[in-house]
Scaffold this active site. Sequence first.
Site, PDB file in Angstrom:
ATOM      1  N   GLU A 174       5.276  57.724  65.006  1.00  0.00           N
ATOM      2  CA  GLU A 174       6.002  58.045  63.774  1.00  0.00           C
ATOM      3  C   GLU A 174       7.244  57.167  63.633  1.00  0.00           C
ATOM      4  OE1 GLU A 174       4.323  60.069  61.913  1.00  0.00           O
ATOM      5  OE2 GLU A 174       5.723  60.473  60.272  1.00  0.00           O
TER       6      GLU A 174
ATOM      7  N   HIS B 237       4.123  53.509  54.771  1.00  0.00           N
ATOM      8  CA  HIS B 237       4.160  54.406  55.947  1.00  0.00           C
ATOM      9  C   HIS B 237       2.948  54.172  56.858  1.00  0.00           C
ATOM     10  CE1 HIS B 237       5.197  58.246  58.005  1.00  0.00           C
ATOM     11  NE2 HIS B 237       3.880  58.328  58.172  1.00  0.00           N
ATOM     12  N   GLU B 238       1.769  54.215  56.285  1.00  0.00           N
ATOM     13  CA  GLU B 238       0.551  54.037  57.105  1.00  0.00           C
ATOM     14  C   GLU B 238       0.501  52.626  57.687  1.00  0.00           C
ATOM     15  OE1 GLU B 238      -0.966  56.621  57.919  1.00  0.00           O
ATOM     16  OE2 GLU B 238      -0.258  57.960  56.341  1.00  0.00           O
TER      17      GLU B 238
ATOM     18  N   HIS C 100       2.175  52.591  60.989  1.00  0.00           N
ATOM     19  CA  HIS C 100       1.263  53.085  62.036  1.00  0.00           C
ATOM     20  C   HIS C 100       0.252  51.996  62.413  1.00  0.00           C
ATOM     21  CE1 HIS C 100       2.433  57.264  62.349  1.00  0.00           C
ATOM     22  NE2 HIS C 100       2.219  57.522  61.069  1.00  0.00           N
TER      23      HIS C 100
END
Lengths: 497, 497
Positions: free
Chosen positions: A291, A261-262, A265
Site C-alpha cells: 500500500e 493507485h493500482e 501496486h
Amino acid sequence: MEQTFIQYMKKIQHYNEALSVLYWDMRTGAPKKGLEQRANVIGTLSAQVFELQTADELGNMLTTLEAQKETLPYITKRLVEEVREAYDLNKRIPVAEFEQFTIEKAHSEAAWEQAKEAADFAIFLPHLEKMIAWKKKFIGYWGEKNGSPYNTLLDQFEPGMTTAILDDVFGKVRAVVAPLVQQIVANGKQPNTDMLFKHFPKDGQREASLELLRRLQYDFDAGRLDETVHPFMIELNRNDIRVTTKYDEYDFRSALFGVIHECGHAIYEQNIDESLTGLPLCTGTSMGIHESQSLFYENFIGRNEQFWAYNFPLLQQYSLQQFGDVAVDDFLKAINFAKPSLIRIEADELTYVLHIMVRYELERDLFNGSLQAKDLPQRWNDLYEEYLGVRPQNDAEGVLQDMHWSDGSFGYFPSYALGYMYAAQWKHAMDKDIPNFDELCATGDLAPIREWLTEKVHRHGALKKPFELLQEGTGEGLNPTYLTAYLQEKYTRLYAL
Amino acid sequence: MEQTFIQYMKKIQHYNEALSVLYWDMRTGAPKKGLEQRANVIGTLSAQVFELQTADELGNMLTTLEAQKETLPYITKRLVEEVREAYDLNKRIPVAEFEQFTIEKAHSEAAWEQAKEAADFAIFLPHLEKMIAWKKKFIGYWGEKNGSPYNTLLDQFEPGMTTAILDDVFGKVRAVVAPLVQQIVANGKQPNTDMLFKHFPKDGQREASLELLRRLQYDFDAGRLDETVHPFMIELNRNDIRVTTKYDEYDFRSALFGVIHECGHAIYEQNIDESLTGLPLCTGTSMGIHESQSLFYENFIGRNEQFWAYNFPLLQQYSLQQFGDVAVDDFLKAINFAKPSLIRIEADELTYVLHIMVRYELERDLFNGSLQAKDLPQRWNDLYEEYLGVRPQNDAEGVLQDMHWSDGSFGYFPSYALGYMYAAQWKHAMDKDIPNFDELCATGDLAPIREWLTEKVHRHGALKKPFELLQEGTGEGLNPTYLTAYLQEKYTRLYAL
C-alpha cells in the site's frame, strides 16, 4: 535437495498462476452462466495447492534444509524461512476445521451482502460472531505472537506489527489530523469541485488511463489494463502484472486516480529482481509496504502540483468541454478537497486515516476481549462521531460498509494507514537523494523516481521484512511525523488555515 | 465406484478448463513478456492431466466398470467406452518416447515457421520426416485400424473414417466441382467485388459482429467475443463457450464471416445437453461434425440470399459509405465469387474442397508408403495444377502454407471437407422438416433452425459417433450428392453457366 525444493515451490506457483488467471478472468468479463462450473475448477486447483503446501514431503525437505541453513545461498535460506512459516500456519489447523471455516465463510460473505442491502446488522451478526470465533480458535492453534491474540493477526499482514506500535503512531497521527479536519470544517470555505463531476466519456477515460500508465512507467509488455467492478492489481507472474479499473462517466477520478493507485501496486511487482522469478518470494513483502507503493503513486505523485502541470493537458485533450477552461490550480484544489464523511472508500487523502483508526480500535478490542460483536454498531457510530464529527444514520453507511470482516480478514485494515505513513517516510528519504522531485514531475521524467523505489523497495520482493526494508531504505523505523508534517503543511496551505 | 469414476473424470475437466483459460488468455492479449513463465504453467498442468489420464487407478476403475457394463446407465456406459479408448491410446506409447516427441514437435513447429518465412522446404524437411516417423512409430503401438496405417490416424479425428470412403466421396465431389471451376474460368465473367475491400472501421465491425452473433442465437451469457490473430472457438465449460475474431479494415469478411463460422462451432457447444455437464463427453463428437456446424452457419445460413435480405442493413448501418449504395444482389454475387487460387484459407466456398483433396492424397500416400516426404513439393504442385489449374511459384504458397503437419496432425485435413459434405446433408434433411428455411432467414427467426440442429446434433455431444448421428439425423450414411447438387445449382445460377 535444494533444487528439488526450489522446483517444488515453483510448481506451486504454476498452480497459483493458473488460479490467478481464473480469478482475473472471472472479474473482467467471464460469462455469468459459466461461473458455477468455474467455482468447481477453482476448488480443485486450490485443493491441489493446499495439498502441495501441507505435504509431509515438503515438511521433510524443510527439516533437511534447515539443518544445513548456514550453508544455503541467501535466497534459498529466506525461501526456507518463509515457506516454514506458512507451512506451520497451514499445518496447525486441522483440515476438517479449515474446511468448515471455508464453508461458513462463504455463508458469512453472502449474509454480509444481504445485511448491507437491508442496512440491518442483525442479519450479519451471527455470522460475524462465527468468523470471530473461528479466528480466535485459529489463534489458539497458531499461538499468540508478540503478547496478544490480535497481534497474531496483525503479524500475518504486517510482520512484526503490534498494537503497542499502532496505538502510538495512530495516536500521533490523529493528534494532528483531527484538529486539521476540525479547522477545515470550522473555516467553512471549500473549493469549487463542479468540474470533477462533469461528463467524461468512457472511451476517452480509457485512452487517458492508458497514456497515464505509460507516463508512470508501467510496462505494457508485462501487463494490461482491463475493466472491472471492484478494481484490483493482480500478479500472474513476474512479467505479467495486470491492472483493472472502473469507469464512472460522471466522476473520472474513479478511473484515473484508481489507475494511478493500482499502477503503484503494479510497478512494485514489475520491478522485483529477476533472481526471484517463479518463487513465492517474488511478491510484495507485506500489505502495508504494498500500500505504501500505491499510495506513493496516488498521493505523492498523483496529487503533486507539478505532475498535473505536466499531465493536465492530457485530461483536456480527452475531455475538452470539461477541462478546457479550467485552470490547473483550480483543478488541484478540487482534487485535494477534504471533508469528513461516512464511507471509507470515498474518503479524501486527509480524513482517510481516521476511518482506518475506527476499524483498528474495534478489531483490537474484539480480539483482546473488551468488545462484543453485538456492540459494534454503537461503538462504530460513537467513534465516527468522536474522530470525524459525523454519525452514520444506519448500519449500511456504518459498520456494514466494508466486506473485510465477512471473510474473516481481521488485522488487515491497519495496513492501509501504515502504507500511508510508510509512503510519506519513503518520500522524505527520497527527497535527500532526489532534491529535484518536483522538477522531474514537471517534465514527466519519472524514471529516476521509479528507480529509487526499485532500489529501496521493489527489487527485494519478499526477501526482506517490512521493518528491515524501512530501516535500510530510510535509516529509521516507522516514524509517523513525515505523514503528519506533509498533511499539516499541505492542508494549512490549501485551505489557508 | 461409478460416482468415484465420474468425479475423477470431472476433476480432469477442471484442469482442462484451467488450461483452456490459460490458452484463451495467451491468444487474446496476454502480455508478451509473461509468456515464457506461462509455458511452464501450462507444462505443469498438462503433466498433471496426463498423470490423471494414465493413472493405474483410472485403469482399475475402467476394468471394474467394464465388467458391469450392461447395468450401467447409458451416459456412464458411453463415458467408460470413450475414456477406455483414450486411456489405451495414451498408455500404449512409452512415456519417454512421448516426451521426446513433444520436444521434437516444438522444434518442428519452429522450423516450419522459419521455412515458411524463407519459402524453403529444405529447412522443414528433416523435421517433417521426424514427425512422420514418430507417427508411424505410434501407429505401430496403437495398431492399424480398418486395415491401413493412415486409417488409424483418420479414426482419431473422425471415428470410423477410412481411405476407401474418402477416395469414393472425394472422387464424386471432384467430378462435379472441378468442371464447374473450369467452366467459371473459361466463362471469364466475374462479379464486381470492389465493395468488399473498402474501408470498414474496426469499431463498426466489432459492433456488427456482436449484433450478428446475437441474431444467430449465440448466447452472450455463456460466451464472449474477443480479438485475436488466428481466430478460434474455445470451450471453457458448457456455459462458457468463447469466440474470437480478427479485424481487417480493408476486408470485413475476415471478421464477419469468421464470426459466423466460429458461431456455428460455439452454438454446437452451447447446446449440448445439460446431463453431460462437466464430463469429457460434453464436447463435439468429431472434427468433421464440428466443422459441419461451422460450415452450416457460414455457408448455408451466412451465404443465404434471404439471410442477407434481412441482415444487409446492419452492414449498411456500420459502414454506410461502403454499402450505402450497394444493392443486396450485387453484394451476394460478390461474396459468392469463386476463382481457383493457391492458398487454402483464402479459398472460396466452391474451390475449398479441392484444396483439401490435395492434402488428403498426399497424407494418404505418405503413410501408406507410396510417397516420400522429400517428394512432397513436386507432388503438391502437380496436384494443384491438376485439380485447380494453378501452380505455386514457391514452397511458401505451396506445401509450406499450413502448419498442421509441423505438429504431426496428419489425418486432420479431411475433416474440413467432410464437414462440408455433412453440412449439405443436414441441410437436405432439414428442408423436409423446415420447408420455410428461406422465409425464416428472411425474417431473422433463426430459432427453429438452431433447434433442429440441437435436436439432431448438438444435444448429443460426444454421446454418439459421427456416423450414428448422421444415420439417425438424416436417415442415411455419408452421401456427397447433397453437396454436389447444392454447388451445381448455386454456381450454375450465379455464373449463368
